[in-house]
Motif scaffolding. Structure first.
Motif, PDB file in Angstrom:
ATOM      1  N   ARG A  94      13.427 -65.357  35.657  1.00  0.00           N
ATOM      2  CA  ARG A  94      14.121 -64.410  36.551  1.00  0.00           C
ATOM      3  C   ARG A  94      15.586 -64.277  36.177  1.00  0.00           C
ATOM      4  N   ARG A  95      16.202 -65.372  35.737  1.00  0.00           N
ATOM      5  CA  ARG A  95      17.602 -65.287  35.307  1.00  0.00           C
ATOM      6  C   ARG A  95      17.732 -64.375  34.098  1.00  0.00           C
ATOM      7  N   VAL A  96      16.787 -64.477  33.161  1.00  0.00           N
ATOM      8  CA  VAL A  96      16.836 -63.623  31.973  1.00  0.00           C
ATOM      9  C   VAL A  96      16.565 -62.169  32.343  1.00  0.00           C
ATOM     10  N   ALA A  97      15.581 -61.934  33.204  1.00  0.00           N
ATOM     11  CA  ALA A  97      15.226 -60.561  33.581  1.00  0.00           C
ATOM     12  C   ALA A  97      16.363 -59.880  34.332  1.00  0.00           C
ATOM     13  N   GLY A  98      17.058 -60.621  35.184  1.00  0.00           N
ATOM     14  CA  GLY A  98      18.194 -60.070  35.905  1.00  0.00           C
ATOM     15  C   GLY A  98      17.834 -58.817  36.691  1.00  0.00           C
ATOM     16  N   PRO A  99      18.662 -57.779  36.592  1.00  0.00           N
ATOM     17  CA  PRO A  99      18.406 -56.550  37.364  1.00  0.00           C
ATOM     18  C   PRO A  99      17.183 -55.780  36.892  1.00  0.00           C
ATOM     19  N   HIS A 100      16.633 -56.126  35.717  1.00  0.00           N
ATOM     20  CA  HIS A 100      15.469 -55.412  35.197  1.00  0.00           C
ATOM     21  C   HIS A 100      14.156 -55.981  35.719  1.00  0.00           C
ATOM     22  N   ALA A 101      14.192 -57.012  36.528  1.00  0.00           N
ATOM     23  CA  ALA A 101      12.974 -57.620  37.060  1.00  0.00           C
ATOM     24  C   ALA A 101      12.151 -56.573  37.801  1.00  0.00           C
ATOM     25  N   GLY A 102      10.852 -56.528  37.484  1.00  0.00           N
ATOM     26  CA  GLY A 102       9.950 -55.599  38.145  1.00  0.00           C
ATOM     27  C   GLY A 102      10.035 -54.168  37.693  1.00  0.00           C
ATOM     28  N   SER A 103      10.812 -53.879  36.637  1.00  0.00           N
ATOM     29  CA  SER A 103      11.057 -52.483  36.234  1.00  0.00           C
ATOM     30  C   SER A 103      10.183 -52.018  35.077  1.00  0.00           C
ATOM     31  N   TRP A 104       9.351 -52.872  34.514  1.00  0.00           N
ATOM     32  CA  TRP A 104       8.569 -52.496  33.340  1.00  0.00           C
ATOM     33  C   TRP A 104       7.191 -51.936  33.671  1.00  0.00           C
ATOM     34  N   GLY A 105       6.856 -51.815  34.928  1.00  0.00           N
ATOM     35  CA  GLY A 105       5.565 -51.242  35.300  1.00  0.00           C
ATOM     36  C   GLY A 105       4.413 -52.162  34.947  1.00  0.00           C
ATOM     37  N   ARG A 106       3.281 -51.554  34.549  1.00  0.00           N
ATOM     38  CA  ARG A 106       2.089 -52.335  34.190  1.00  0.00           C
ATOM     39  C   ARG A 106       2.259 -52.877  32.770  1.00  0.00           C
ATOM     40  N   PHE A 135       6.171 -65.918  30.883  1.00  0.00           N
ATOM     41  CA  PHE A 135       6.839 -65.953  32.178  1.00  0.00           C
ATOM     42  C   PHE A 135       7.889 -64.846  32.300  1.00  0.00           C
ATOM     43  N   LEU A 136       8.530 -64.482  31.178  1.00  0.00           N
ATOM     44  CA  LEU A 136       9.513 -63.401  31.228  1.00  0.00           C
ATOM     45  C   LEU A 136       8.836 -62.064  31.486  1.00  0.00           C
ATOM     46  N   LEU A 137       7.708 -61.807  30.845  1.00  0.00           N
ATOM     47  CA  LEU A 137       6.987 -60.558  31.069  1.00  0.00           C
ATOM     48  C   LEU A 137       6.446 -60.493  32.493  1.00  0.00           C
ATOM     49  N   GLU A 138       6.050 -61.628  33.015  1.00  0.00           N
ATOM     50  CA  GLU A 138       5.609 -61.673  34.410  1.00  0.00           C
ATOM     51  C   GLU A 138       6.738 -61.238  35.342  1.00  0.00           C
ATOM     52  N   ALA A 139       7.970 -61.648  35.009  1.00  0.00           N
ATOM     53  CA  ALA A 139       9.123 -61.263  35.830  1.00  0.00           C
ATOM     54  C   ALA A 139       9.506 -59.803  35.630  1.00  0.00           C
ATOM     55  N   LEU A 140       9.362 -59.282  34.408  1.00  0.00           N
ATOM     56  CA  LEU A 140       9.763 -57.901  34.117  1.00  0.00           C
ATOM     57  C   LEU A 140       8.761 -56.882  34.636  1.00  0.00           C
ATOM     58  N   ALA A 141       7.479 -57.265  34.714  1.00  0.00           N
ATOM     59  CA  ALA A 141       6.447 -56.333  35.164  1.00  0.00           C
ATOM     60  C   ALA A 141       6.565 -56.088  36.665  1.00  0.00           C
ATOM     61  N   PRO A 199       5.360 -56.108  40.452  1.00  0.00           N
ATOM     62  CA  PRO A 199       4.620 -57.181  41.142  1.00  0.00           C
ATOM     63  C   PRO A 199       3.107 -56.959  41.060  1.00  0.00           C
ATOM     64  N   GLY A 200       2.409 -57.978  40.577  1.00  0.00           N
ATOM     65  CA  GLY A 200       0.959 -57.911  40.471  1.00  0.00           C
ATOM     66  C   GLY A 200       0.437 -57.026  39.369  1.00  0.00           C
TER      67      GLY A 200
END
Length: 515
Positions: A275-287, A317-323, A325-326
């Motif tokens: 989550r620290r690496v993803a920062g503001p981009h967390a959850g922004s990568w879609g599926r 774990f980084l891709l899990e944070a960037l994708a 939710p779910g």
């Protein structure tokens, strides 16, 4: 093929190598093969695209290649290009001090002692927070740098740091605490606990202090990495603040039983780091769907043990944070379902796992592998070719392959298919930036974007507004016409250095002779 397209392809190839290669043994290549291949690639890019070569210092390349670039640029001052001096100084400021001192010692061994080199050495030493600390912890490096560049240390001829290095018998006591602690530690056990950990280790062994006692008393003076290396449970290392890839390496070093017992702690730490690496981009990568290589080759080598697997685990774990939710699915080549218990095992059925990943209809497909598809050989490339040309010509799904292993035979990382861009990766933390630069490998229309990207990275690296110079490094390389004089230390800085022979001069003060 136009010259600017060749330049773009060459810089992408070089960046892949500079991110992944460290000159060490890999699973399928010896250290000698790695070093020979890397040396040729550095020489080729430096001679043909020197502005690009210097601009690579602003990218997320590893410290080994950054040191090689700095050394090569300083060895050839007559060919200096714009921004070069500032890029070198900025990169040295980011590198670990032991690596910088190693660069200075290599320059001394090569007899490189021109004005620009002396100015850079002087300015870097002037920026060190505590030279007395360096004199204790990095004594050979500081000593070699000061002698080679003819630099008086603070205090002139009577300075304590200079006496400590060059005339250790001159003073009975030192006013600086770290120098005095070093002197006392030879005869007094209590003094060694006032020294840096790596220095105190040698004195502890000399005095026969039990390891457990030493670690307990030194806990407050150890860095986070030192605590992690030396029994973290006993020394109170906080895993939640460790870098993602280093934390993944630590997790993979634990026995399976301990991983199960500490599942909540280890998983929470890995997710916090991601989550620290993803920062503001967390959850922004879609599926997002990921194909992650945990085959036997991910075990790495004796000097890079489990490194490829650690990168894959960190990327998971980084891709899990960037994708969203779910909206993330992971497909390990071994079929593993529990990322915390992955281990290097079996063949590499990348083709089958890519088919599984594409069935999820993701917006992004990320493949983390060394590219050795062997179950059956070549299936992954054929799957990607057919999928890109027949099933998804509109590119509804973007695909990127990141490879943590440098292939010495091809001067690049091994690729899976021409239609899928490949980027070298060393740390999982670099994944977002590498996915961005990998997209420039997809076609000719990306060249202008690549130039703007490199210029923006150089501008940000040098502390500017991020717009970069009007004619950036890639533009200069393509056109072959630098638009300003070589940028290095200022004229005032150069005038402050005594004139003398440019190379091969005597190395300053003699042992024990002062300044």
């Amino acid at each position: 093929m136009s010259s600017d397209l060749v330049a773009a392809e060459d810089v992408l190839l070089f960046v892949n190598a500079a991110v992944t290669a460290t000159g060490q043994r890999e699973f399928r290549a010896t250290a000698g093969e790695q070093r020979l291949s890397l040396a040729f690639l550095h020489e080729y890019v430096r001679v043909n695209y020197r502005p690009l070569y210097a601009a690579a210092l602003a990218l997320d390349i590893n410290d080994h290649n950054a040191a090689l670039i700095v050394e090569a640029l300083l060895r050839t001052p007559a060919e200096a290009e714009p921004l070069e001096g500032r890029l070198i100084a900025a990169r040295l400021a980011k590198m670990p001090p032991q690596r910088v001192y190693r660069v200075f010692r290599a320059l001394r061994a090569a007899g490189v002692n021109n004005r620009r080199t002396r100015a850079i050495v002087r300015d870097w030493l002037a920026g060190r927070p505590d030279l007395a600390h360096d004199a204790v912890k990095y004594r050979p490096g500081l000593k070699a740098a000061a002698r080679h560049a003819h630099l008086p240390l603070p205090g002139g001829h009577g300075g304590e740091t200079g006496d400590f290095l060059f005339a250790p018998g001159r003073r009975a006591r030192y006013a600086q605490p770290v120098l005095e602690a070093f002197r006392r530690a030879r005869h007094e056990q209590g003094a060694l606990y006032e020294l840096p950990f790596t220095v105190a280790e040698g004195f502890a062994a000399r005095h026969g202090i039990p390891r457990e006692v030493f670690l307990e008393r030194m806990a407050s003076r150890m860095t986070r990495l030192e605590r992690l290396r030396n029994r973290p449970a006993a020394t109170g290392a906080d895993l939640s603040v460790m870098p993602l890839t280093r934390l993944a390496l630590y997790v993979l070093s634990l026995p399976f039983g301990e991983r199960r017992e500490r599942r909540a702690e280890l998983t929470g730490a890995l997710r916090a780091a991601a989550r620290r690496v993803a920062g503001p981009h967390a959850g922004s990568w879609g599926r997002v769907a990921a194909v992650l290589d945990d085959s036997w080759s991910s075990s790495g080598s004796a000097v890079k043990r489990r490194r490829p697997l650690a990168v894959a685990l960190g990327c998971h774990f980084l891709l899990e944070a960037l994708a969203a939710p779910g909206a993330y699915t992971a497909h390990w080549t071994s079929g593993a379902r529990d990322p915390l218990l992955v281990r290097p095992f079996g063949a590499t059925p990348l083709g089958m796992r890519i088919v599984d990943a594409l069935e999820d209809a993701p917006e992004r497909l990320l493949i983390v592998s060394d590219g050795w598809d062997n179950a059956p050989p070549g299936l992954a490339g054929e799957v990607l070719r057919v999928w890109r040309s027949r099933l998804d010509p509109q590119r509804r799904t973007s695909a990127v392959h990141v490879n943590p292993v440098y292939d010495a035979d091809v001067f690049d990382v091994r690729r899976l298919a021409p239609g899928v861009p490949t980027a070298g990766i060393r740390d999982a933390e670099d994944l977002p930036a590498l996915v961005e630069i990998a997209r420039f490998a997809e076609g000719r229309e990306r060249l202008a974007g690549l130039r703007a990207y490199l210029d923006r990275r150089v501008g940000l690296f040098l502390g500017g507004a991020g717009d970069g110079p009007a004619d950036g490094p890639l533009a200069v390389a393509a056109e072959g016409a630098p638009d300003s004089p070589p940028d290095g230390p200022t004229d005032e800085a150069l005038r402050a250095i005594p004139d003398g022979p440019s190379d091969g001069v005597p190395d300053g003060p003699r042992e024990g002779g002062g300044w």
